[in-house]
Design a protein around this motif. Sequence first.
Motif, PDB file in Angstrom:
ATOM      1  N   ARG A   1       6.560  -2.008  -4.255  1.00 39.52           N
ATOM      2  CA  ARG A   1       4.918  -2.086  -5.096  1.00 39.52           C
ATOM      3  C   ARG A   1       4.782  -1.220  -3.843  1.00 39.52           C
ATOM      4  O   ARG A   1       4.319   0.746  -4.476  1.00 39.52           O
ATOM      5  CB  ARG A   1       4.174  -2.928  -4.549  1.00 39.52           C
ATOM      6  N   TYR A   2       5.417  -0.554  -2.785  1.00 36.85           N
ATOM      7  CA  TYR A   2       4.674   0.939  -2.199  1.00 36.85           C
ATOM      8  C   TYR A   2       5.918   2.022  -2.102  1.00 36.85           C
ATOM      9  O   TYR A   2       4.547   2.883  -2.237  1.00 36.85           O
ATOM     10  CB  TYR A   2       5.384   0.384  -0.424  1.00 36.85           C
ATOM     11  N   ARG A   3       6.886   2.108  -2.601  1.00 38.72           N
ATOM     12  CA  ARG A   3       7.789   3.054  -3.242  1.00 38.72           C
ATOM     13  C   ARG A   3       6.937   2.914  -4.593  1.00 38.72           C
ATOM     14  O   ARG A   3       6.421   4.617  -4.423  1.00 38.72           O
ATOM     15  CB  ARG A   3       8.427   2.823  -3.511  1.00 38.72           C
TER      16      ARG A   3
ATOM     17  N   GLU B   1      -3.256  -1.232  -4.602  1.00 38.18           N
ATOM     18  CA  GLU B   1      -2.343  -0.656  -4.610  1.00 38.18           C
ATOM     19  C   GLU B   1      -4.300   0.056  -5.615  1.00 38.18           C
ATOM     20  O   GLU B   1      -4.131   1.068  -5.253  1.00 38.18           O
ATOM     21  CB  GLU B   1      -1.861  -0.962  -6.203  1.00 38.18           C
TER      22      GLU B   1
ATOM     23  N   LEU C   1       1.647  -3.458   2.538  1.00 38.71           N
ATOM     24  CA  LEU C   1       2.691  -3.131   1.280  1.00 38.71           C
ATOM     25  C   LEU C   1       4.037  -2.865   1.550  1.00 38.71           C
ATOM     26  O   LEU C   1       4.895  -3.919   0.930  1.00 38.71           O
ATOM     27  CB  LEU C   1       1.883  -2.343   0.252  1.00 38.71           C
ATOM     28  N   ILE C   2       4.331  -2.301   2.958  1.00 37.40           N
ATOM     29  CA  ILE C   2       5.409  -2.547   3.075  1.00 37.40           C
ATOM     30  C   ILE C   2       6.311  -3.787   3.469  1.00 37.40           C
ATOM     31  O   ILE C   2       7.220  -4.196   3.284  1.00 37.40           O
ATOM     32  CB  ILE C   2       5.743  -1.228   4.484  1.00 37.40           C
TER      33      ILE C   2
ATOM     34  N   LEU D   1      -1.163   0.421   3.802  1.00 45.62           N
ATOM     35  CA  LEU D   1      -0.138   0.728   3.158  1.00 45.62           C
ATOM     36  C   LEU D   1       0.835   0.349   4.079  1.00 45.62           C
ATOM     37  O   LEU D   1       2.158  -0.330   3.715  1.00 45.62           O
ATOM     38  CB  LEU D   1      -0.039   2.832   3.216  1.00 45.62           C
ATOM     39  N   ASP D   2       0.640   0.064   5.072  1.00 44.41           N
ATOM     40  CA  ASP D   2       1.346  -1.014   5.807  1.00 44.41           C
ATOM     41  C   ASP D   2       1.349  -1.942   5.193  1.00 44.41           C
ATOM     42  O   ASP D   2       2.891  -2.814   5.440  1.00 44.41           O
ATOM     43  CB  ASP D   2       1.061  -0.708   7.670  1.00 44.41           C
TER      44      ASP D   2
ATOM     45  N   ILE E   1       7.702  -4.542  -1.434  1.00 44.96           N
ATOM     46  CA  ILE E   1       8.427  -2.683  -0.478  1.00 44.96           C
ATOM     47  C   ILE E   1       8.680  -1.989  -2.057  1.00 44.96           C
ATOM     48  O   ILE E   1       8.111  -1.206  -2.113  1.00 44.96           O
ATOM     49  CB  ILE E   1       9.857  -2.633   0.239  1.00 44.96           C
TER      50      ILE E   1
ATOM     51  N   LYS F   1       5.384  10.113   2.842  1.00 46.25           N
ATOM     52  CA  LYS F   1       5.849   8.755   3.484  1.00 46.25           C
ATOM     53  C   LYS F   1       5.190   8.940   4.933  1.00 46.25           C
ATOM     54  O   LYS F   1       4.785  10.385   5.643  1.00 46.25           O
ATOM     55  CB  LYS F   1       7.328   8.752   3.717  1.00 46.25           C
TER      56      LYS F   1
END
Length: 69
Positions: free
Chosen positions: A55-57, A4, A48-49, A45-46, A53, A69
């Motif tokens: 934390r990504y959101r 992050e 984190l996905i 970001l990928d 998920i 997105k």
Amino acid sequence: GSPEAQIALFSIRIAHLTEHLRANHKDYTTARALKALVGKRRRLLDYLIRKDINRYRAIIAQKELGIRK
């Protein structure tokens, strides 16, 4: 640091380089560096996905980072 924090720092640098390129559109070295930073941020970001998920959101929901997105 955490993904992050790295994403936030990359976003700040991306915004700075984008402003620089608006005034100096022939600065190809900076354009190349900008593309590399965008790629690094995308990979984080990928990551984190895949890992978390939620934390990504949370990152995507922060409007000041300007990430879509």
